[in-house]
Scaffold this motif. Structure first.
Motif, PDB file in Angstrom:
ATOM      1  N   LEU A   1       0.833  -1.207   0.000  1.00  0.00           N
ATOM      2  CA  LEU A   1       0.000   0.000   0.000  1.00  0.00           C
ATOM      3  C   LEU A   1       0.863   1.250   0.000  1.00  0.00           C
ATOM      4  O   LEU A   1       0.569   2.218  -0.712  1.00  0.00           O
ATOM      5  N   SER A   2       1.919   1.257   0.767  1.00  0.00           N
ATOM      6  CA  SER A   2       2.815   2.411   0.813  1.00  0.00           C
ATOM      7  C   SER A   2       3.451   2.678  -0.551  1.00  0.00           C
ATOM      8  O   SER A   2       3.508   3.813  -1.017  1.00  0.00           O
ATOM      9  N   LEU A   3       3.920   1.613  -1.223  1.00  0.00           N
ATOM     10  CA  LEU A   3       4.521   1.771  -2.544  1.00  0.00           C
ATOM     11  C   LEU A   3       3.498   2.239  -3.577  1.00  0.00           C
ATOM     12  O   LEU A   3       3.789   3.095  -4.417  1.00  0.00           O
ATOM     13  N   ALA A   4       2.274   1.677  -3.483  1.00  0.00           N
ATOM     14  CA  ALA A   4       1.233   2.045  -4.450  1.00  0.00           C
ATOM     15  C   ALA A   4       0.836   3.504  -4.294  1.00  0.00           C
ATOM     16  O   ALA A   4       0.684   4.233  -5.271  1.00  0.00           O
ATOM     17  N   GLU A   5       0.658   3.957  -3.043  1.00  0.00           N
ATOM     18  CA  GLU A   5       0.263   5.343  -2.815  1.00  0.00           C
ATOM     19  C   GLU A   5       1.376   6.311  -3.193  1.00  0.00           C
ATOM     20  O   GLU A   5       1.105   7.449  -3.581  1.00  0.00           O
ATOM     21  N   ALA A   6       2.627   5.889  -3.107  1.00  0.00           N
ATOM     22  CA  ALA A   6       3.753   6.744  -3.492  1.00  0.00           C
ATOM     23  C   ALA A   6       4.051   6.674  -4.984  1.00  0.00           C
ATOM     24  O   ALA A   6       4.913   7.398  -5.482  1.00  0.00           O
ATOM     25  N   GLY A   7       3.327   5.820  -5.712  1.00  0.00           N
ATOM     26  CA  GLY A   7       3.553   5.688  -7.153  1.00  0.00           C
ATOM     27  C   GLY A   7       4.856   4.983  -7.486  1.00  0.00           C
ATOM     28  O   GLY A   7       5.385   5.137  -8.588  1.00  0.00           O
ATOM     29  N   LYS A   8       5.379   4.207  -6.559  1.00  0.00           N
ATOM     30  CA  LYS A   8       6.656   3.530  -6.768  1.00  0.00           C
ATOM     31  C   LYS A   8       6.506   2.014  -6.912  1.00  0.00           C
ATOM     32  O   LYS A   8       7.489   1.282  -6.830  1.00  0.00           O
ATOM     33  N   LEU A   9       5.270   1.574  -7.111  1.00  0.00           N
ATOM     34  CA  LEU A   9       5.030   0.147  -7.269  1.00  0.00           C
ATOM     35  C   LEU A   9       5.462  -0.291  -8.672  1.00  0.00           C
ATOM     36  O   LEU A   9       4.970   0.227  -9.674  1.00  0.00           O
ATOM     37  N   LYS A  10       6.391  -1.197  -8.746  1.00  0.00           N
ATOM     38  CA  LYS A  10       6.918  -1.638 -10.047  1.00  0.00           C
ATOM     39  C   LYS A  10       6.021  -2.727 -10.636  1.00  0.00           C
ATOM     40  O   LYS A  10       5.651  -3.682  -9.959  1.00  0.00           O
ATOM     41  N   LEU A  11       5.657  -2.538 -11.897  1.00  0.00           N
ATOM     42  CA  LEU A  11       4.829  -3.511 -12.606  1.00  0.00           C
ATOM     43  C   LEU A  11       5.637  -4.125 -13.745  1.00  0.00           C
ATOM     44  O   LEU A  11       6.338  -3.419 -14.470  1.00  0.00           O
ATOM     45  N   ILE A  12       5.537  -5.424 -13.873  1.00  0.00           N
ATOM     46  CA  ILE A  12       6.179  -6.131 -14.991  1.00  0.00           C
ATOM     47  C   ILE A  12       5.055  -6.602 -15.911  1.00  0.00           C
ATOM     48  O   ILE A  12       4.507  -7.707 -15.752  1.00  0.00           O
ATOM     49  N   CYS A  13       4.666  -5.749 -16.838  1.00  0.00           N
ATOM     50  CA  CYS A  13       3.510  -6.029 -17.696  1.00  0.00           C
ATOM     51  C   CYS A  13       3.918  -6.811 -18.942  1.00  0.00           C
ATOM     52  O   CYS A  13       4.957  -6.526 -19.563  1.00  0.00           O
ATOM     53  N   GLN A  14       3.102  -7.758 -19.286  1.00  0.00           N
ATOM     54  CA  GLN A  14       3.287  -8.524 -20.515  1.00  0.00           C
ATOM     55  C   GLN A  14       1.939  -9.107 -20.940  1.00  0.00           C
ATOM     56  O   GLN A  14       0.962  -9.053 -20.189  1.00  0.00           O
ATOM     57  N   THR A  15       1.901  -9.650 -22.143  1.00  0.00           N
ATOM     58  CA  THR A  15       0.653 -10.179 -22.673  1.00  0.00           C
ATOM     59  C   THR A  15       0.266 -11.455 -21.919  1.00  0.00           C
ATOM     60  O   THR A  15       1.067 -12.372 -21.779  1.00  0.00           O
ATOM     61  N   GLU A  16      -0.998 -11.478 -21.427  1.00  0.00           N
ATOM     62  CA  GLU A  16      -1.466 -12.614 -20.643  1.00  0.00           C
ATOM     63  C   GLU A  16      -2.858 -13.042 -21.108  1.00  0.00           C
ATOM     64  O   GLU A  16      -3.630 -12.230 -21.629  1.00  0.00           O
ATOM     65  N   ASP A  17      -3.155 -14.321 -20.891  1.00  0.00           N
ATOM     66  CA  ASP A  17      -4.489 -14.861 -21.160  1.00  0.00           C
ATOM     67  C   ASP A  17      -5.316 -14.692 -19.890  1.00  0.00           C
ATOM     68  O   ASP A  17      -5.052 -15.346 -18.869  1.00  0.00           O
ATOM     69  N   VAL A  18      -6.321 -13.804 -19.944  1.00  0.00           N
ATOM     70  CA  VAL A  18      -7.068 -13.484 -18.741  1.00  0.00           C
ATOM     71  C   VAL A  18      -7.875 -14.684 -18.245  1.00  0.00           C
ATOM     72  O   VAL A  18      -8.043 -14.889 -17.032  1.00  0.00           O
TER      73      VAL A  18
END
Length: 441
Positions: free
Chosen positions: A278-295
């Motif tokens: 939550l702290s990282l998300a609210e600070a905008g520092k949450l790292k995302l590793i986005c790639q194509t996925e089958d939902v």
């Protein structure tokens, strides 16, 4: 006083008033003098033309200047000027005052030449003196005095109005300053009275809204401290109790005791992880590793992991996934965390015999995933706050129902980090539905 807002407003208004009145006086003076000078020149020209015309007619009628003295006196009285008529020998033929008759006359001021049609050379020279009274300038000065008096009255009235206006502007700002100072000292109940709809009134409403947000945030902070303390106290007390019991020989350090200690430390670790996320998300520092996925595959995998908990609670857990769902561009670990939080929330608020359904559907450039249950539902008054941290519909502090209050907040930040949005719907006793969107790859 010199640093007060009211004094600066009054000073600014006063300067504007003085500059405006000064400019009016300047242009009035210039215009009045120009008009008076132009009018005098016109009157002077017409007077000379009229006198010259009368004398020329007299000469044509009489053939000489004999007996012209009464006419000159009459013209001088009518025009309030001294009129002198001089013949070609520079001898005064007529004088409106009668002092220079028969005497030689020379003047530094230019005279007016009188000529008779049909004859060569001038008949005489006509001299007309200046006006005895400058009536126009007297009128101009009188008008100036009235203008000065009117300006003084206008300045006094303007200053009085400026005082009240500046007071009307500065008073709410001063009140706002005092309230802000109290707010800064920790009294979040402070509000300002909004008396109008001007910019100052809008500022007051914005301040009250900010104060309300701060009060709400402070209340949530205090609740958060109490909730975190409670969530930490129970597992820590259990761990401490087990360790003291093992130390005193009351409990043996067997597999069961170690398993209990592991469960309690797992709870502690999860709470700490949630707070960190939550702290990282609210600070905008949450790292995302986005790639194509089958939902569909991601949903099936997460639901399968939660199936054991649903079965143990005798709650039906199903999916509704149409064929041909497009691929999505996501961080699969984080979205699985979102879905797992929603399923845990649904399981916490459903009872034996209830059902939970996970569905997915394409909506334009987005894929919507929803988690719907037939549990206890959500009161309408709680819906606006459902995604706030440490907010719980069930105010109970039991883990089975209350939870830590962080799961939905974390889910909201994770979905918004992907560019999507998350929503909640529900009514008391009629179940609830949570849905979020993900971008199509």
């Amino acid at each position: 006083m010199k640093d007060s807002l009211q004094f600066r407003i009054m000073l600014a208004f006063s300067l504007v008033i003085l500059v405006t009145i000064g400019a009016v006086f300047f242009f009035f003076d210039h215009a009045a003098r120009t008009k008076i000078h132009s009018f005098e020149e016109s009157v002077e020209y017409k007077l000379k033309a009229r006198v010259a015309s009368g004398l020329s007619r007299y000469y044509r009628a009489q053939g000489s200047w004999e007996g012209v003295q009464p006419l000159i006196e009459q013209l001088g009285t009518a025009s309030e000027r001294r009129i002198i008529l001089v013949d070609n020998e520079k001898i005064v033929v007529a004088d409106s005052q009668g002092d220079l008759l028969g005497k030689p006359y020379e003047s530094d001021s230019p005279g007016m030449i009188l000529q008779s049609p049909g004859k060569r050379g001038p008949l005489a020279m006509l001299y007309i003196g200046e006006a005895k009274s400058a009536s126009l300038y007297i009128l101009y000065k009188a008008m100036g005095h009235f203008l000065i008096l009117g300006a003084c009255v206008a300045i006094a009235i303007a200053l009085i109005i400026t005082f009240f206006l500046s007071s009307r502007i500065s008073t709410p700002i001063c009140a706002l300053t005092k309230t802000a100072r109290k707010l800064g000292q920790g009294d979040f109940s402070q509000r300002v009275q909004v008396g109008d709809k001007t910019e100052v009134g809008e500022l007051g409403m914005a301040f009250n809204s900010m104060a309300g947000d701060l009060e709400k945030g402070e209340r949530l902070r205090r609740n958060m401290v109490a909730d975190v303390a409670h969530e930490l106290r129970t597992p820590l007390s259990n761990v401490r109790g087990y360790l003291e019991a093992i130390r005193e020989g009351v409990v043996k350090p067997d597999v069961a005791a170690i398993r209990s200690l592991e469960e309690e430390t797992t709870l502690l670790s999860r709470l700490v992880d949630d707070l960190q996320d939550l702290s990282l998300a609210e600070a905008g520092k949450l790292k995302l590793i986005c790639q194509t996925e089958d939902v569909a595959e991601l949903v099936n995998r997460t639901v399968a992991a939660m199936q054991a908990q649903a079965t143990a609670k005798e709650v039906s857990l199903s999916t509704d996934l149409p064929q041909g769902l497009p691929l999505v561009n996501i961080d699969s670990h984080r979205i699985s965390q979102v879905l797992r939080n929603l399923l845990e929330n649904a399981l916490a608020h459903t009872a034996k015999g209830d059902a939970i359904n996970v569905a997915a559907a394409q909506q334009g450039d987005w894929v919507e995933i929803s988690v719907a249950d037939t549990g206890e539902g959500i009161p309408p008054g709680d819906l606006p706050n459902i995604f706030e941290r440490f907010y719980r519909v069930d105010k109970s502090r039991a883990r089975a129902t209350g939870g830590s209050g962080l799961g939905l907040t974390i889910a909201k930040h994770l979905v918004e980090s992907h560019g999507g949005k998350i929503e909640a719907q529900g009514k008391s006793g009629e179940g609830s539905r949570f849905s979020f969107t993900l971008p199509v790859a």
